[in-house]
Design a protein around this motif. Structure first.
Motif, PDB file in Angstrom:
ATOM      1  N   VAL A  19       0.911  -1.199   0.005  1.00 39.83           N
ATOM      2  CA  VAL A  19      -0.129  -0.034  -0.102  1.00 39.83           C
ATOM      3  C   VAL A  19       0.889   1.295   0.172  1.00 39.83           C
ATOM      4  CG1 VAL A  19      -1.866   1.244   1.371  1.00 39.83           C
ATOM      5  CG2 VAL A  19      -2.035  -1.116   1.063  1.00 39.83           C
ATOM      6  N   TYR A  20       1.794   1.156   0.883  1.00 45.82           N
ATOM      7  CA  TYR A  20       2.809   2.481   0.837  1.00 45.82           C
ATOM      8  C   TYR A  20       3.632   2.764  -0.466  1.00 45.82           C
ATOM      9  CZ  TYR A  20       5.472   5.834   3.609  1.00 45.82           C
ATOM     10  OH  TYR A  20       6.333   6.922   3.960  1.00 45.82           O
ATOM     11  N   GLY A  28      -1.834   7.406   8.190  1.00 52.81           N
ATOM     12  CA  GLY A  28      -3.345   7.349   7.950  1.00 52.81           C
ATOM     13  C   GLY A  28      -3.302   6.302   6.933  1.00 52.81           C
ATOM     14  N   LEU A  29      -2.266   5.647   6.513  1.00 50.94           N
ATOM     15  CA  LEU A  29      -2.556   4.777   5.172  1.00 50.94           C
ATOM     16  C   LEU A  29      -2.425   3.167   6.125  1.00 50.94           C
ATOM     17  CD1 LEU A  29       0.062   5.468   2.810  1.00 50.94           C
ATOM     18  CD2 LEU A  29      -2.189   5.901   2.488  1.00 50.94           C
ATOM     19  N   TYR A  30      -3.757   2.709   5.914  1.00 48.05           N
ATOM     20  CA  TYR A  30      -4.002   1.283   6.477  1.00 48.05           C
ATOM     21  C   TYR A  30      -4.348   0.122   5.561  1.00 48.05           C
ATOM     22  CZ  TYR A  30      -4.198   4.591  10.532  1.00 48.05           C
ATOM     23  OH  TYR A  30      -3.739   5.156  11.711  1.00 48.05           O
ATOM     24  N   PHE A  31      -5.392   0.606   4.572  1.00 48.78           N
ATOM     25  CA  PHE A  31      -6.005  -0.661   3.753  1.00 48.78           C
ATOM     26  C   PHE A  31      -5.856  -0.403   2.236  1.00 48.78           C
ATOM     27  CE2 PHE A  31      -8.483  -0.588   7.636  1.00 48.78           C
ATOM     28  CZ  PHE A  31      -7.924  -1.654   8.415  1.00 48.78           C
ATOM     29  N   THR A  68      11.630   6.932   1.428  1.00 52.97           N
ATOM     30  CA  THR A  68      10.868   5.662   2.032  1.00 52.97           C
ATOM     31  C   THR A  68       9.927   5.122   0.985  1.00 52.97           C
ATOM     32  OG1 THR A  68      10.970   6.710   4.080  1.00 52.97           O
ATOM     33  CG2 THR A  68       9.512   5.101   4.125  1.00 52.97           C
ATOM     34  N   SER A  69       9.187   5.747   0.140  1.00 52.00           N
ATOM     35  CA  SER A  69       8.396   5.406  -0.857  1.00 52.00           C
ATOM     36  C   SER A  69       9.146   4.462  -1.798  1.00 52.00           C
ATOM     37  CB  SER A  69       7.420   6.261  -1.359  1.00 52.00           C
ATOM     38  OG  SER A  69       8.495   7.162  -2.209  1.00 52.00           O
ATOM     39  N   VAL A  70      10.326   4.887  -2.332  1.00 51.42           N
ATOM     40  CA  VAL A  70      11.217   4.116  -3.087  1.00 51.42           C
ATOM     41  C   VAL A  70      11.667   2.971  -2.413  1.00 51.42           C
ATOM     42  CG1 VAL A  70      13.267   4.084  -4.626  1.00 51.42           C
ATOM     43  CG2 VAL A  70      11.992   6.244  -4.298  1.00 51.42           C
TER      44      VAL A  70
END
Length: 306
Positions: free
Chosen positions: A41-42, A54-57, A270-272
């Motif tokens: 997801v991230y 707030g990223l969960y699902f 971090t996203s990378v």
């Protein structure tokens, strides 16, 4: 009447246990799977937006640019080719060398079998250490070459014992029947032994493949050329980076990313990294379902004596 009540109570207790056990295993499975799902997801969310939490699902602002950025890296592409090459070649040669050795040791009338077994067993119990091992690799001209990933892992003592146990449990009458039909040792091995050995070959093959795919240690210590780094060593260095400049050093992605500045500005280190984790983990996870039916059977038959 009392016996009937006891049966009812036992039935109710068993059902209750199964329900509780099902809920517990479901929660355990969820706890195990969710971290990987969260990483996925991230990785599909814009990096700057992910910092808000707030990223969960599911992704809040979907993007695939993190994957484009990572996969567009020329260094990572080369690292993938190195890793795929060593995994395929290393697994194949590992099964061949270890399997042939195990098949030979499975004959109890093998000349000097006990002495040879002792020679094989000593390195399993006593390790010479990192420095002597490095010196040996250097003397063999393997340091800083592709073959440092393949040749040292062609023979594994523990895998040999598992395969030897499996081969020894194949009925000797099958081999005797093949000999009566005029088959030689090579034909017996290829036409009789190997078809019956699919479970153990799948199990050991999976072990060897996972080792080659996940090994970052060899690339970090025995290789200095960036062109020979496997993907796991590359990812290990990527995780140590604290900015995108370090990640894209000596990479062709820099020029491509500059042309898409609006997307690059929404990206974070971090996203990378999250996208890189998925890319490095997913391929080997996809292999397991194809060998699962052989995996448990192969390990049990090769290691349990009845």
């Amino acid at each position: 009447m009392a016996g009937k009540r006891n049966k009812i109570k036992r039935g109710f207790g068993e059902k209750s246990f199964r329900r509780v056990n099902t809920v517990f295993l479901f929660c355990l499975c969820l706890i195990t799977i969710y971290p990987l799902y969260y990483i996925i997801v991230y990785s599909f969310n814009e990096g700057v937006d992910s910092l808000k939490g707030g990223l969960y699902f599911w992704p809040r602002i979907f993007t695939a640019f993190n994957y484009e950025y990572v996969l567009g890296n020329g260094s990572l592409q080369k690292a993938y080719l190195i890793t795929i090459g060593r995994t395929v070649l290393g697994t194949l040669l590992g099964l061949i060398v270890t399997g042939i050795t195990a098949y030979g040791f499975s004959f109890k009338d093998l000349p000097y079998r006990k002495k040879l077994m002792l020679v094989v067993l000593i390195p399993m119990l006593f390790n010479g250490g990192l420095i002597p091992y490095y010196i040996q690799l250097s003397n063999l001209k393997l340091v800083d070459t592709f073959w440092v990933y393949v040749i040292p892992g062609m023979f594994n003592i523990w895998n040999m014992f598992v395969m030897m146990k499996f081969f020894s449990e194949i009925p000797i009458s099958l081999r005797e029947a093949a000999v009566m039909d005029g088959a030689g040792e090579v034909r017996i091995l290829l036409k009789v032994i190997l078809p019956l050995s699919k479970p153990v070959l799948a199990a050991i093959g999976l072990f060897v493949a996972v080792y080659h795919w996940n090994d970052w240690y060899s690339g970090a210590f025995y290789v200095s050329s960036s062109k020979l780094l496997p993907v796991q060593t590359y990812l290990q260095r990527l995780f140590e980076a604290d900015n995108l400049g370090l990640i894209t050093t000596n990479s062709t992605i820099v020029a491509e990313a500059a042309a898409r500045e609006s997307q690059t500005s929404q990206m974070t280190v971090t996203s990378v990294k999250m996208a890189a984790v998925v890319i490095g983990t997913l391929p080997i996870l996809c292999v397991y379902p194809f060998v699962q039916k052989h995996f448990v059977k192969g390990m049990l038959i090769g290691s349990v004596k009845e």
